[in-house]
Design a protein around this motif. Structure first.
Motif, short mmCIF file in Angstrom:
data_model
loop_
_atom_site.label_atom_id
_atom_site.label_comp_id
_atom_site.label_asym_id
_atom_site.label_seq_id
_atom_site.Cartn_x
_atom_site.Cartn_y
_atom_site.Cartn_z
N ILE A 247 0.98 -1.13 -0.06
CA ILE A 247 -0.15 -0.06 -0.12
C ILE A 247 1.14 1.34 -0.05
O ILE A 247 1.23 1.88 1.03
CB ILE A 247 -0.92 -0.01 1.15
N SER A 248 1.47 1.66 -1.17
CA SER A 248 2.61 2.56 -1.27
C SER A 248 2.07 3.94 -1.00
O SER A 248 3.14 4.68 -0.75
CB SER A 248 3.04 2.34 -2.70
N ASP A 249 0.95 4.30 -1.01
CA ASP A 249 0.74 5.67 -0.64
C ASP A 249 0.55 5.99 0.69
O ASP A 249 0.45 7.19 1.07
CB ASP A 249 -0.73 6.24 -1.48
N PHE A 250 0.41 4.99 1.41
CA PHE A 250 0.32 5.32 2.90
C PHE A 250 1.87 5.15 3.76
O PHE A 250 2.54 4.46 3.40
CB PHE A 250 -0.41 4.04 3.56
N PRO A 251 2.10 6.31 4.47
CA PRO A 251 3.66 6.23 4.97
C PRO A 251 3.98 5.22 5.76
O PRO A 251 3.09 4.75 6.65
CB PRO A 251 3.71 7.84 5.40
N PRO A 252 5.26 4.91 5.93
CA PRO A 252 5.67 3.76 6.98
C PRO A 252 5.01 4.20 8.16
O PRO A 252 5.40 5.64 8.85
CB PRO A 252 7.09 3.98 6.81
N SER A 253 4.44 3.40 8.99
CA SER A 253 4.06 3.71 10.49
C SER A 253 3.37 2.37 11.03
O SER A 253 3.18 1.44 10.33
CB SER A 253 2.83 4.77 10.33
N ASN A 254 3.09 2.52 12.04
CA ASN A 254 2.45 1.26 13.04
C ASN A 254 0.95 1.47 13.02
O ASN A 254 -0.02 0.94 13.47
CB ASN A 254 2.97 0.85 14.31
N TYR A 255 0.45 2.32 12.13
CA TYR A 255 -1.11 2.79 12.15
C TYR A 255 -1.59 1.50 11.42
O TYR A 255 -1.37 1.32 10.46
CB TYR A 255 -1.24 4.18 11.16
N PRO A 256 -2.76 1.01 12.05
CA PRO A 256 -3.52 -0.11 11.57
C PRO A 256 -4.50 0.47 10.37
O PRO A 256 -5.20 1.44 10.35
CB PRO A 256 -4.60 -0.35 12.56
N ILE A 257 -4.31 -0.21 9.05
CA ILE A 257 -5.22 -0.17 7.98
C ILE A 257 -6.09 -0.96 8.20
O ILE A 257 -5.87 -2.31 8.19
CB ILE A 257 -4.36 -0.15 6.70
N ARG A 258 -7.35 -0.81 8.18
CA ARG A 258 -8.49 -1.56 8.62
C ARG A 258 -9.41 -1.78 7.05
O ARG A 258 -9.48 -1.09 6.23
CB ARG A 258 -9.43 -0.89 9.55
N HIS A 259 -9.92 -3.01 7.01
CA HIS A 259 -10.71 -3.42 5.86
C HIS A 259 -12.22 -2.87 6.18
O HIS A 259 -12.66 -2.86 7.10
CB HIS A 259 -10.79 -5.12 6.14
N VAL A 260 -12.42 -2.64 4.78
CA VAL A 260 -14.01 -2.28 4.73
C VAL A 260 -14.89 -3.53 4.97
O VAL A 260 -14.52 -4.52 4.34
CB VAL A 260 -14.25 -1.61 3.48
#
Length: 386
Positions: free
Chosen positions: A197-210
């Motif tokens: 997911i290249s547009d999201f910057p490196p982090s430990n933020y959770p990317i959640r599913h719809v």
């Protein structure tokens, strides 16, 4: 936040009497005024911290302080844990420990599929370091036993998976990060589908599913504010959904039964406001646009943490933790609906004794929803709670 003393009433739930009173209040205003917040202990286990529920299986998964992955049961009648210490079935003795959550920011997570709910989690190949982190997979076998192990390919450094929760899905998905905090997604059972997911910057933020779509939603910085974006996982198309003021955080999208199962999403704005959006025709030219249909701000000085939606009895609700100024720790659990005409936004925990209350989760019992959370005694060694 310093916490050195653990309260014996560590894990609590929103008990039956109050749950029924709140349900009554949704359809009859006077019942809400008569309802009194209260708490009931469901486990004295001190290290039963970051647990997650499988509603379908009636189970919860968690990691203890030594890195054992356990599965326990929930009594659907009473809402109590069985056994109360959470040590039901040992699934994997070489998973992450609670201390490893400083690196992963989450513990074991459930995913749903046509074959039932399974568990994804961070597992270590040797020393518990980011370079040795792997993704683990646990499933209920045909022998009736839980089996845990590495999710291939072996040797790939990955951690902190979050699973999709669509029970009719033959190809469930996970999002996760590598040891440099770059974000990825893949179908659980097909490693060839992995994409960054290249547009999201490196982090430990959770990317959640719809919930209900092969998509994810997350915030990205646009100018002076963080706005919500939607990524179609099959096409890779990314669409900006919000353009209004305020920094967006904690994005959840689901199908709301009160709107004929149309998709809606909620986000936390500036750490102090819940906003819910629905796609509606604009007043100017009739084009469809994501529009705020519900907005509720925390009391002045409060901050909101860990908001999460759930659906029950044909309605959508959001639970959350809040901190209360001047204290910097989370001490109250709140609940809201998404009905602007008949809004509910209120505290559901007793505040007569100051306690730390964190990581709320929901499980729907036979008598209705229960909100579970960790309860601790704040550390006063520094002169006041921090």
């Amino acid at each position: 936040m310093k916490q050195s003393k653990i309260d014996a009433r560590r894990i609590s739930l929103w008990s039956r009497g109050s749950a029924l009173a709140l349900v009554g209040a949704i359809v009859a205003g006077p019942a809400l005024a008569q309802w009194v917040p209260n708490e009931t202990q469901v486990s004295p286990q001190a290290d039963l911290i970051d647990y997650e529920f499988s509603q379908i299986r009636g189970l919860f998964a968690w990691n203890d302080q030594f890195g054992n992955l356990w599965v326990g049961s929930v009594d659907r009648t009473t809402g109590m844990f069985v056994p109360s210490d959470g040590h039901g079935v040992l699934v994997d003795p070489d998973s992450m420990s609670f201390q490893d959550a400083q690196k992963t920011k989450n513990g074991p997570e459930w995913f749903s599929s046509t074959n039932g709910d399974g568990i994804v989690y961070t597992k270590y190949a040797g020393k518990h370091s980011d370079n040795n982190s792997r993704i683990g997979l646990a499933q209920l076998g045909t022998d009736g036993l839980w089996h845990g192990g590495y999710l291939g390919p072996d040797g790939t450094t990955r951690k902190a998976p979050y699973g999709s929760m669509d029970k009719s899905d033959p190809a469930p998905r996970i999002t996760y990060v590598d040891n440099k905090e770059n974000h990825y997604w893949r179908e659980i059972f097909d490693p060839s589908t992995e994409q960054r997911i290249s547009d999201f910057p490196p982090s430990n933020y959770p990317i959640r599913h719809v919930r209900g779509a092969r998509a994810v939603a997350y915030p990205l910085t646009v100018g002076a504010a963080d706005q919500v974006f939607y990524r179609n996982l099959d096409t890779g198309d990314v669409t900006q959904l919000t353009f209004d003021p305020g920094n967006k955080y904690e994005v959840w999208m689901w199908q709301a039964p009160e709107f004929a199962n149309e998709f809606v999403f909620m986000t936390l704005v500036d750490q102090a406001e819940l906003r819910v959006y629905r796609k509606l025709p604009s007043s100017s030219d009739g084009t469809m646009a994501w529009t705020v249909i519900y907005s509720k701000k925390a009391p002045t000085g409060n901050q909101i943490f860990s908001p999460e939606p759930f659906v029950w009895n044909g309605k959508s609700y959001v639970f959350m933790a809040q901190s209360v100024r001047p204290n910097k720790f989370r001490s109250e659990i709140w609940i809201a609906n998404i009905d602007a005409a008949n809004p509910i936004f209120r505290r559901i925990t007793d505040n007569s004794l100051l306690r730390t209350r964190t990581d709320p989760e929901v499980f729907i019992t036979d008598a209705g929803p229960r909100i579970y959370y960790n309860r601790l005694v704040p550390d006063y060694s520094s002169g006041r709670p921090q």
